[in-house]
Design an enzyme around this catalytic site. Sequence first.
Site, PDB file in Angstrom:
ATOM      1  N   HIS A 208       0.838  -1.208   0.000  1.00 26.61           N
ATOM      2  CA  HIS A 208       0.000   0.000   0.000  1.00 26.61           C
ATOM      3  C   HIS A 208       0.875   1.261   0.000  1.00 26.61           C
ATOM      4  O   HIS A 208       0.600   2.214  -0.724  1.00 26.61           O
ATOM      5  CB  HIS A 208      -0.877   0.054   1.267  1.00 26.61           C
ATOM      6  CG  HIS A 208      -1.899  -1.035   1.389  1.00 26.61           C
ATOM      7  ND1 HIS A 208      -1.981  -1.857   2.492  1.00 26.61           N
ATOM      8  CD2 HIS A 208      -2.903  -1.436   0.562  1.00 26.61           C
ATOM      9  CE1 HIS A 208      -2.993  -2.696   2.348  1.00 26.61           C
ATOM     10  NE2 HIS A 208      -3.562  -2.478   1.191  1.00 26.61           N
TER      11      HIS A 208
ATOM     12  N   SER B  60      -2.842  -7.884   3.038  1.00 26.23           N
ATOM     13  CA  SER B  60      -3.077  -7.755   4.479  1.00 26.23           C
ATOM     14  C   SER B  60      -3.446  -9.117   5.078  1.00 26.23           C
ATOM     15  O   SER B  60      -3.062  -9.430   6.208  1.00 26.23           O
ATOM     16  CB  SER B  60      -4.193  -6.737   4.741  1.00 26.23           C
ATOM     17  OG  SER B  60      -3.831  -5.486   4.242  1.00 26.23           O
TER      18      SER B  60
ATOM     19  N   LYS C  81     -15.833 -10.562   6.334  1.00 24.13           N
ATOM     20  CA  LYS C  81     -14.389 -10.517   6.605  1.00 24.13           C
ATOM     21  C   LYS C  81     -14.147  -9.503   7.728  1.00 24.13           C
ATOM     22  O   LYS C  81     -13.778  -8.354   7.467  1.00 24.13           O
ATOM     23  CB  LYS C  81     -13.663 -10.081   5.313  1.00 24.13           C
ATOM     24  CG  LYS C  81     -12.255 -10.635   5.148  1.00 24.13           C
ATOM     25  CD  LYS C  81     -11.734 -10.318   3.764  1.00 24.13           C
ATOM     26  CE  LYS C  81     -10.607  -9.325   3.783  1.00 24.13           C
ATOM     27  NZ  LYS C  81     -10.162  -8.871   2.464  1.00 24.13           N
TER      28      LYS C  81
ATOM     29  N   ARG D 184      -2.633  -6.454  -8.188  1.00 23.13           N
ATOM     30  CA  ARG D 184      -1.510  -7.361  -7.957  1.00 23.13           C
ATOM     31  C   ARG D 184      -1.455  -8.483  -8.982  1.00 23.13           C
ATOM     32  O   ARG D 184      -0.431  -8.780  -9.540  1.00 23.13           O
ATOM     33  CB  ARG D 184      -1.606  -7.997  -6.569  1.00 23.13           C
ATOM     34  CG  ARG D 184      -1.021  -7.177  -5.483  1.00 23.13           C
ATOM     35  CD  ARG D 184      -1.599  -7.538  -4.172  1.00 23.13           C
ATOM     36  NE  ARG D 184      -3.040  -7.286  -4.175  1.00 23.13           N
ATOM     37  CZ  ARG D 184      -3.833  -7.447  -3.120  1.00 23.13           C
ATOM     38  NH1 ARG D 184      -3.342  -7.886  -1.997  1.00 23.13           N
ATOM     39  NH2 ARG D 184      -5.112  -7.168  -3.207  1.00 23.13           N
TER      40      ARG D 184
HETATM   41  P1  ADP Z   1      -9.927  -3.661  -0.091  1.00 22.74           P
HETATM   42  O1  ADP Z   1     -10.507  -4.522   1.002  1.00 22.74           O
HETATM   43  O2  ADP Z   1     -10.723  -2.430  -0.387  1.00 22.74           O
HETATM   44  O3  ADP Z   1      -9.501  -4.373  -1.342  1.00 22.74           O
HETATM   45  P2  ADP Z   1      -7.120  -3.530   0.683  1.00 22.74           P
HETATM   46  O4  ADP Z   1      -6.573  -2.827   1.887  1.00 22.74           O
HETATM   47  O5  ADP Z   1      -6.991  -4.999   0.639  1.00 22.74           O
HETATM   48  O6  ADP Z   1      -8.627  -3.044   0.606  1.00 22.74           O
HETATM   49  O7  ADP Z   1      -6.475  -2.934  -0.613  1.00 22.74           O
HETATM   50  C1  ADP Z   1      -6.660  -1.590  -1.004  1.00 22.74           C
HETATM   51  C2  ADP Z   1      -6.147  -1.421  -2.430  1.00 22.74           C
HETATM   52  O8  ADP Z   1      -4.731  -1.619  -2.448  1.00 22.74           O
HETATM   53  C3  ADP Z   1      -6.725  -2.441  -3.427  1.00 22.74           C
HETATM   54  O9  ADP Z   1      -6.901  -1.795  -4.678  1.00 22.74           O
HETATM   55  C4  ADP Z   1      -5.650  -3.489  -3.524  1.00 22.74           C
HETATM   56  O10 ADP Z   1      -5.673  -4.162  -4.762  1.00 22.74           O
HETATM   57  C5  ADP Z   1      -4.397  -2.640  -3.373  1.00 22.74           C
HETATM   58  N1  ADP Z   1      -3.262  -3.409  -2.867  1.00 22.74           N
HETATM   59  C6  ADP Z   1      -3.206  -4.154  -1.742  1.00 22.74           C
HETATM   60  N2  ADP Z   1      -1.993  -4.726  -1.592  1.00 22.74           N
HETATM   61  C7  ADP Z   1      -1.257  -4.333  -2.670  1.00 22.74           C
HETATM   62  C8  ADP Z   1       0.077  -4.620  -3.120  1.00 22.74           C
HETATM   63  N3  ADP Z   1       0.889  -5.434  -2.448  1.00 22.74           N
HETATM   64  N4  ADP Z   1       0.477  -4.052  -4.293  1.00 22.74           N
HETATM   65  C9  ADP Z   1      -0.374  -3.246  -4.983  1.00 22.74           C
HETATM   66  N5  ADP Z   1      -1.630  -2.953  -4.628  1.00 22.74           N
HETATM   67  C10 ADP Z   1      -2.081  -3.484  -3.481  1.00 22.74           C
END
Ligand code: ADP
Length: 162
Positions: A18, A131, A44, A93
Amino acid sequence: MKKIAVYPGSFDPVTNGHIDIIKRSISLFEKLIIAVNANPNPAKPYLFSAEERVEMIREALPSSPKIEVESFKGLLVHYARKKGANFIIRGLRALSDFEYEFQMYLMNKKLNPDLEMIYFMTSQQYSHLSSSVIKEIAKLGGSTINFVPPVVEKKLLEKFGY
Ligand code: ADP
């Protein structure tokens, strides 16, 4: 028109993946709002409260007048309008992210055609990072130091009592 972007997500917790997206996108906008989703998600459940998730992001980032971190409830398009934002940022990703993100894109465009969504490809070193994986590692007593900011590692250790 001022270029204002919202980067929404669960950030439960924020990872180096992030942070990478935030650092790469900041130069493109006059303001970047990192918006922590505080809508309940029974499918979740969150490990960290919205306040904790906001606090970890604030601590992990260098302070900048261009960056704002807060939580939001309700529809993203309504929140973006309230904040005067014209762009939404998301990260991709793997192919598996694409289907969900595409669906969200189409729906958000229907709800507000003026809101543009921008997608950042993950940097190679973070392509495996999520995460969920981080929480699993921490729960089982593994070290997360290479994957998350130090403040998050500390909070995970506290949470899982190691
Ligand atoms: P959500 O539950 O809204 O998907 P996340 O916190 O899992 O929230 O992710 C927020 C955004 O960041 C999403 O668009 C996700 O694809 C992106 N993201 C999460 N981890 C990575 C990573 N390692 N590299 C690039 N983008 C990421």
